[in-house]
Design a protein around this motif. Structure first.
Motif, mmCIF file in Angstrom:
data_model
loop_
_atom_site.group_PDB
_atom_site.id
_atom_site.type_symbol
_atom_site.label_atom_id
_atom_site.label_comp_id
_atom_site.label_asym_id
_atom_site.label_seq_id
_atom_site.Cartn_x
_atom_site.Cartn_y
_atom_site.Cartn_z
ATOM 1 N N VAL A 68 0.818 -1.216 0.000
ATOM 2 C CA VAL A 68 0.000 0.000 0.000
ATOM 3 C C VAL A 68 0.858 1.276 0.000
ATOM 4 C CG1 VAL A 68 -1.971 -1.113 1.099
ATOM 5 C CG2 VAL A 68 -0.276 0.044 2.518
ATOM 6 N N GLU A 70 2.718 4.096 -1.528
ATOM 7 C CA GLU A 70 2.521 4.676 -2.857
ATOM 8 C C GLU A 70 3.790 4.691 -3.703
ATOM 9 O OE1 GLU A 70 0.779 8.794 -4.636
ATOM 10 O OE2 GLU A 70 -0.216 7.871 -2.918
ATOM 11 N N ARG A 71 4.879 5.162 -3.142
ATOM 12 C CA ARG A 71 6.160 5.180 -3.854
ATOM 13 C C ARG A 71 7.206 4.514 -2.973
ATOM 14 N NH1 ARG A 71 6.181 11.345 -5.829
ATOM 15 N NH2 ARG A 71 4.572 11.150 -7.415
#
Length: 138
Positions: A68, A70-71
């Motif tokens: 989960v 994001e980056r």
């Protein structure tokens, strides 16, 4: 005779979805639970089985958390690859239990994405071109 739909092929760890991890964890828990029932609740083998069940849950939990992000940073990408490999190699040993399926979707993934794969290939080429001892010139 009907053919089963082909499973999605994973090439990179970035292709992993939470449902992939859940399915693999479920498969492993079912197989390990079956073995645990055979072993019983006493003795060293029982302790080892409980530890293995715990490790599977920990790896799957860590994967869920990292998926989960994001980056993900480099260490997180490497951890995703490592934990997936840990779970899939454990599951591979049980693949025969429900009829061996060579192409199950818990494929081995070696890289997080294509750019990580390219970077590793570039590092390998750099070392190959430099020779065995680039610092000394020998």
């Amino acid at each position: 005779m009907t053919t089963q739909p082909s499973e999605r092929t994973l090439t990179y760890a970035e292709d992993l979805r939470p449902e992939d991890v859940r399915a693999l964890e479920t498969f492993l828990n079912a197989q390990l639970g079956r073995v645990y029932e055979e072993v019983g609740e006493t003795g060293e083998t029982s302790f080892a089985m409980r530890s293995l069940l715990r490790l599977v849950c920990d790896s799957a939990g860590l994967l869920h958390e990292l998926l989960v992000v994001e980056r993900p940073e480099r260490w997180q990408r490497a951890t995703i690859v490592r934990e997936w490999q840990r779970l899939r190699s454990t599951a591979h040993e049980f693949n025969h239990c429900e009829g061996y399926v060579h192409g199950r979707w818990w494929n081995q993934v070696r890289h997080f994405n294509a750019s990580d794969e390219t970077a590793e290939q570039d590092r390998i080429r750099l070392f190959a071109d430099a020779g065995p001892y680039p610092e000394t010139g020998h």
